[in-house]
Design a protein around this motif. Structure first.
Motif, PDB file in Angstrom:
ATOM      1  N   PHE B  42      42.493  34.914  39.909  1.00 49.68           N
ATOM      2  CA  PHE B  42      41.344  34.730  40.808  1.00 49.68           C
ATOM      3  C   PHE B  42      41.229  35.881  41.811  1.00 49.68           C
ATOM      4  CE2 PHE B  42      41.093  29.768  40.667  1.00 49.68           C
ATOM      5  CZ  PHE B  42      40.727  29.842  39.340  1.00 49.68           C
ATOM      6  N   SER B  43      42.349  36.469  42.212  1.00 59.55           N
ATOM      7  CA  SER B  43      42.303  37.467  43.293  1.00 59.55           C
ATOM      8  C   SER B  43      41.593  38.744  42.853  1.00 59.55           C
ATOM      9  CB  SER B  43      43.708  37.762  43.816  1.00 59.55           C
ATOM     10  OG  SER B  43      44.504  38.245  42.773  1.00 59.55           O
ATOM     11  N   LYS B  44      41.245  38.807  41.557  1.00 55.49           N
ATOM     12  CA  LYS B  44      40.409  39.871  41.047  1.00 55.49           C
ATOM     13  C   LYS B  44      39.103  39.978  41.841  1.00 55.49           C
ATOM     14  CE  LYS B  44      38.151  41.072  36.697  1.00 55.49           C
ATOM     15  NZ  LYS B  44      38.665  42.445  36.759  1.00 55.49           N
ATOM     16  N   LEU B  45      38.624  38.844  42.329  1.00 57.17           N
ATOM     17  CA  LEU B  45      37.363  38.804  43.072  1.00 57.17           C
ATOM     18  C   LEU B  45      37.405  39.662  44.329  1.00 57.17           C
ATOM     19  CD1 LEU B  45      35.990  35.139  43.181  1.00 57.17           C
ATOM     20  CD2 LEU B  45      34.933  37.137  42.136  1.00 57.17           C
ATOM     21  N   ALA B  46      38.614  39.855  44.870  1.00 57.72           N
ATOM     22  CA  ALA B  46      38.750  40.585  46.134  1.00 57.72           C
ATOM     23  C   ALA B  46      38.161  41.993  46.030  1.00 57.72           C
ATOM     24  CB  ALA B  46      40.219  40.645  46.540  1.00 57.72           C
ATOM     25  N   GLU B  47      38.220  42.578  44.825  1.00 57.72           N
ATOM     26  CA  GLU B  47      37.734  43.954  44.678  1.00 57.72           C
ATOM     27  C   GLU B  47      36.206  44.060  44.678  1.00 57.72           C
ATOM     28  OE1 GLU B  47      39.815  44.241  40.872  1.00 57.72           O
ATOM     29  OE2 GLU B  47      37.894  44.693  39.895  1.00 57.72           O
ATOM     30  N   LEU B  48      35.522  42.927  44.582  1.00 65.84           N
ATOM     31  CA  LEU B  48      34.060  42.935  44.533  1.00 65.84           C
ATOM     32  C   LEU B  48      33.468  43.086  45.938  1.00 65.84           C
ATOM     33  CD1 LEU B  48      31.595  42.470  42.598  1.00 65.84           C
ATOM     34  CD2 LEU B  48      31.779  40.046  43.155  1.00 65.84           C
ATOM     35  N   GLU B  49      32.549  44.041  46.079  1.00 66.98           N
ATOM     36  CA  GLU B  49      31.898  44.281  47.370  1.00 66.98           C
ATOM     37  C   GLU B  49      30.789  43.238  47.595  1.00 66.98           C
ATOM     38  OE1 GLU B  49      31.044  45.093  50.736  1.00 66.98           O
ATOM     39  OE2 GLU B  49      32.611  46.431  49.952  1.00 66.98           O
ATOM     40  N   THR B  50      30.926  42.404  48.619  1.00 59.86           N
ATOM     41  CA  THR B  50      29.921  41.356  48.846  1.00 59.86           C
ATOM     42  C   THR B  50      29.441  41.344  50.300  1.00 59.86           C
ATOM     43  OG1 THR B  50      31.708  39.780  49.213  1.00 59.86           O
ATOM     44  CG2 THR B  50      30.730  39.796  47.023  1.00 59.86           C
ATOM     45  N   GLU B  51      29.637  42.460  50.997  1.00 58.13           N
ATOM     46  CA  GLU B  51      29.303  42.530  52.425  1.00 58.13           C
ATOM     47  C   GLU B  51      27.919  41.946  52.754  1.00 58.13           C
ATOM     48  OE1 GLU B  51      30.269  42.721  56.031  1.00 58.13           O
ATOM     49  OE2 GLU B  51      31.710  43.630  54.636  1.00 58.13           O
ATOM     50  N   ASP B  52      26.871  42.435  52.068  1.00 59.92           N
ATOM     51  CA  ASP B  52      25.507  42.022  52.434  1.00 59.92           C
ATOM     52  C   ASP B  52      24.917  41.000  51.473  1.00 59.92           C
ATOM     53  OD1 ASP B  52      25.476  43.880  54.583  1.00 59.92           O
ATOM     54  OD2 ASP B  52      25.167  45.490  53.099  1.00 59.92           O
ATOM     55  N   VAL B  53      25.772  40.336  50.701  1.00 57.54           N
ATOM     56  CA  VAL B  53      25.265  39.382  49.717  1.00 57.54           C
ATOM     57  C   VAL B  53      25.233  37.984  50.310  1.00 57.54           C
ATOM     58  CG1 VAL B  53      25.628  38.409  47.419  1.00 57.54           C
ATOM     59  CG2 VAL B  53      26.291  40.783  47.886  1.00 57.54           C
ATOM     60  N   PRO B  54      24.075  37.307  50.233  1.00 53.64           N
ATOM     61  CA  PRO B  54      24.026  35.940  50.742  1.00 53.64           C
ATOM     62  C   PRO B  54      24.582  34.958  49.702  1.00 53.64           C
ATOM     63  CG  PRO B  54      21.871  36.570  49.917  1.00 53.64           C
ATOM     64  CD  PRO B  54      22.778  37.755  49.692  1.00 53.64           C
ATOM     65  N   PRO B  55      25.228  33.891  50.129  1.00 56.90           N
ATOM     66  CA  PRO B  55      25.684  32.878  49.171  1.00 56.90           C
ATOM     67  C   PRO B  55      24.536  31.964  48.793  1.00 56.90           C
ATOM     68  CG  PRO B  55      26.449  32.329  51.401  1.00 56.90           C
ATOM     69  CD  PRO B  55      25.595  33.557  51.518  1.00 56.90           C
ATOM     70  N   GLU B  56      23.900  32.210  47.640  1.00 53.72           N
ATOM     71  CA  GLU B  56      22.768  31.383  47.197  1.00 53.72           C
ATOM     72  C   GLU B  56      23.244  30.428  46.117  1.00 53.72           C
ATOM     73  OE1 GLU B  56      20.170  34.331  45.690  1.00 53.72           O
ATOM     74  OE2 GLU B  56      19.600  35.079  47.663  1.00 53.72           O
ATOM     75  N   LEU B  57      22.614  29.262  46.065  1.00 53.99           N
ATOM     76  CA  LEU B  57      23.094  28.313  45.055  1.00 53.99           C
ATOM     77  C   LEU B  57      22.104  27.931  43.970  1.00 53.99           C
ATOM     78  CD1 LEU B  57      25.628  26.040  46.921  1.00 53.99           C
ATOM     79  CD2 LEU B  57      26.005  27.254  44.781  1.00 53.99           C
ATOM     80  N   HIS B  58      20.802  28.088  44.228  1.00 49.32           N
ATOM     81  CA  HIS B  58      19.867  27.581  43.220  1.00 49.32           C
ATOM     82  C   HIS B  58      19.018  28.680  42.598  1.00 49.32           C
ATOM     83  CE1 HIS B  58      20.873  23.437  43.807  1.00 49.32           C
ATOM     84  NE2 HIS B  58      20.854  23.650  45.112  1.00 49.32           N
ATOM     85  N   VAL B  59      18.768  28.539  41.305  1.00 49.86           N
ATOM     86  CA  VAL B  59      17.994  29.542  40.597  1.00 49.86           C
ATOM     87  C   VAL B  59      16.508  29.255  40.714  1.00 49.86           C
ATOM     88  CG1 VAL B  59      18.152  28.359  38.374  1.00 49.86           C
ATOM     89  CG2 VAL B  59      17.761  30.801  38.421  1.00 49.86           C
ATOM     90  N   VAL B  60      16.156  27.985  40.783  1.00 50.65           N
ATOM     91  CA  VAL B  60      14.754  27.615  40.918  1.00 50.65           C
ATOM     92  C   VAL B  60      14.548  27.164  42.365  1.00 50.65           C
ATOM     93  CG1 VAL B  60      12.945  26.065  40.133  1.00 50.65           C
ATOM     94  CG2 VAL B  60      14.656  26.887  38.521  1.00 50.65           C
TER      95      VAL B  60
END
Lengths: 486, 98
Positions: B42-60
């Motif tokens: 799971f700690s693989k995720l740490a390398e992903l840059e998400t500074e300005d990404v909002p946590p969105e949950l729905h596609v529609v």
């Protein structure tokens, strides 16, 4: 017809409604087929009583004779995954925790099936609380793959797919949180559709990871899949996340001129079995034959889909499964004089199986102070990026194409002791759930007598387009839509 | 990442307690080892840059829908208690709290 069980559901319903086929004869035939193969396949946790089923079928015949206009599934038996609530019929989630739970209500999808005069045949086996890829974590024991009884049927809706493949039922419902409809459809050689998030009501679906899961059809052919989707899709006041659906979905088939199909490069890389790669390319060739134009699309972000999926799913599971306290329903550990926390802990310790406990504890960890930002929040942000990247791809492509599973069906017991190895099998299916888009798994040929599958992935609410392409593929690939020799 | 300790046996015990799941000695051992493997992955995720990404949950995109505030038919007491492992009269019987 002595193999009446091979009749498509849409045609059987038509014949029953006009009195050409007796529902009683049809249901009796399927029950005989169940008697023949179920002892080996073990697809069902609960089967309804024979007399009850035949009684319902006779009533259908009587109403036909009386000139009544019947529903679109008149007299058609359907198998329902055992995490979908059925009034008066026990719903176990394949767990000791709910071994004796009898819901006092029907899930919305079940209500809609009954309104179309379908007959509930039984409840199918699954991984406990839908957590698994092989149907081996069921408290009631594994289901076997009808193509090879030493192999798993896939999961978590393994019972539903095995029942459809082996001709015990023409229709089944499954649920797909991270591939649980598409994986068993692929491993059993049948059709499985995971709808757009919100298209099908989740009311009465026992929650595992609500932001990811959808109920969907598992059928032998594409037209039955469209029919079943038409019936279960649409707004439900009891599920606030539902959206409006089309009036009906057609498996129209025909030319795919104007379709651009993108093969997803990252899902065709190392780790994918050569036979699966070959099958997907053959599948692509068939679409091209039908008039579609092929291309390749690169989505590097998908590298992060699997950890993001598991973190979100486990976190939601830890919250959803907190309700099992042994007070209002479910298993309760015996113990005199225990205080609330001890009795609660013991109940959950004995009521849940190993994989369910693993996910609840890891999910609790990912949500706990100090880890929330690093795990849960990060995973949800990764999901945002994955969704954006897929939506971007749909600007250039009508549909995307990828393997459903990276490997052919594996042996029972082969992976169950190594959870991470089992999680890795979901690498091709989970991006679809994170993005909330629809996808359909279709039979794509065989490897050493075992079925392989490929999935078409569509944009949000692209079900109609998916089903058209699926039907066109089916028209030119009859050799892939075969029954297991059981 | 391999070999790095992500979670100790004591932490596994603590989190399992937070989740109200009693673990046997064997389970503590097994889960500690497996969780370390899984968390390393799971700690693989740490390398992903998400500074300005909002946590969105729905596609529609969902819109608010209102319905009439009308009472439906509730479950009867008997229906509600039917699945209870222990009941006393018209109540669920719960373990001692105090």
């Amino acid at each position: 017809m002595n193999r009446l069980y091979e009749l498509p559901a849409w045609r059987a319903a038509e014949q029953i409604r006009c009195g050409e086929l007796s529902a009683e004869e049809y249901v009796a035939h399927l029950l005989d087929r169940i008697g023949e193969v179920e002892p080996r396949v073990r697809a069902f946790i609960t089967l309804l009583d024979r007399e009850n089923l035949l009684g319902q079928a006779r009533l259908i015949d009587k109403r036909v004779k009386a000139g009544e206009k019947l529903g679109r599934l008149a007299g058609i038996p359907i198998a329902v995954k055992d995490n979908i609530c059925t009034l008066g019929v026990r719903t176990t989630c394949a767990s000791r925790m709910l071994e004796n739970y009898v819901p006092p209500y029907d899930a919305t999808v079940v209500e809609r099936l009954k309104a179309e005069d379908a007959i509930l045949l039984g409840k199918t086996n699954m991984d406990e609380f839908a957590m698994g890829t092989s149907t081996e974590t069921s408290y009631f024991g594994p289901t076997r793959n009808p193509w090879n009884l030493e192999r798993v049927p896939g999961g978590s809706s393994g019972g539903s797919a095995a029942a459809v493949a082996s001709g015990m039922t023409p229709l089944a419902l499954g649920s797909d949180t991270g591939g649980s409809i598409r994986c068993p459809a692929s491993f059993c050689g049948v059709v499985g559709l995971k709808p757009t998030y919100g298209l099908v009501s989740r009311y009465g679906l026992v929650a595992y990871a609500n932001s990811l899961e959808q109920i969907g059809p598992i059928t032998f052919n594409v037209r039955d899949c469209s029919l079943l989707l038409s019936i279960i899709a649409g707004r439900d006041p009891k599920d606030a996340t539902t959206i409006n659906a089309e009036e009906s979905y057609e498996a129209s088939g025909g030319s795919l001129k104007g379709f651009r199909i993108g093969l997803v490069r990252e899902l065709l890389g190392e780790g994918t079995h050569p036979a699966v790669l070959e099958a997907v390319h053959r599948f692509a060739g068939k679409l091209e034959e039908a008039g579609a134009e092929l291309g390749e699309v690169s989505l590097p972000i998908l590298e992060y889909a699997l950890p993001a999926y598991y973190i979100i799913a486990m976190s939601e599971a830890s919250s959803n499964l907190a309700r099992y306290d042994g007070i209002r329903y479910g298993f309760r550990a015996e113990g005199e004089g225990l205080d609330w926390s001890r009795e609660f802990s013991l109940t959950r310790s004995l009521g849940f199986g190993e994989e369910v406990k693993r996910r609840i504890i890891l999910g609790t960890y990912a949500l706990s102070a100090g880890y929330f930002d690093r795990f849960f929040l990060k995973a949800v942000k990764a999901a945002t990026l994955i969704r954006r990247s897929l939506l971007e791809a749909f600007k250039n492509y009508t549909l995307l194409l990828a393997p459903t599973m990276p490997i052919p069906p594996f042996k029972l017991g082969e992976k169950i002791r190594d959870p991470l190895a089992l999680y890795l099998c979901d690498v091709d299916t989970v991006p679809v759930n994170l993005a909330g888009v629809p996808a359909i798994s279709l039979p794509a040929g065989f490897h050493e007598g075992l079925p392989l599958g490929a999935q078409l992935i569509g944009p949000p609410l692209g079900e109609q387009t998916l089903l058209k392409a699926a039907a066109s593929y089916e028209e030119v690939s009859p050799e892939s839509f075969r029954r297991p020799p059981i | 990442m391999k070999g790095e300790k992500h979670i100790s046996r004591e932490e596994v015990e603590h989190v399992a307690w937070l989740a109200r799941i009693e673990l046997s000695e064997e389970e503590k051992e097994l889960y500690t080892q497996q969780f370390n493997q899984i968390l390393a992955y799971f700690s693989k995720l740490a390398e992903l840059e998400t500074e300005d990404v909002p946590p969105e949950l729905h596609v529609v995109n969902l819109v608010n829908v209102c319905r009439e505030d009308k009472a439906g038919k509730p479950l009867s007491v008997e229906e509600a208690l039917k699945n209870a492992p222990k009941r006393r009269g018209e109540y669920f019987e719960a373990p001692r709290i105090l």
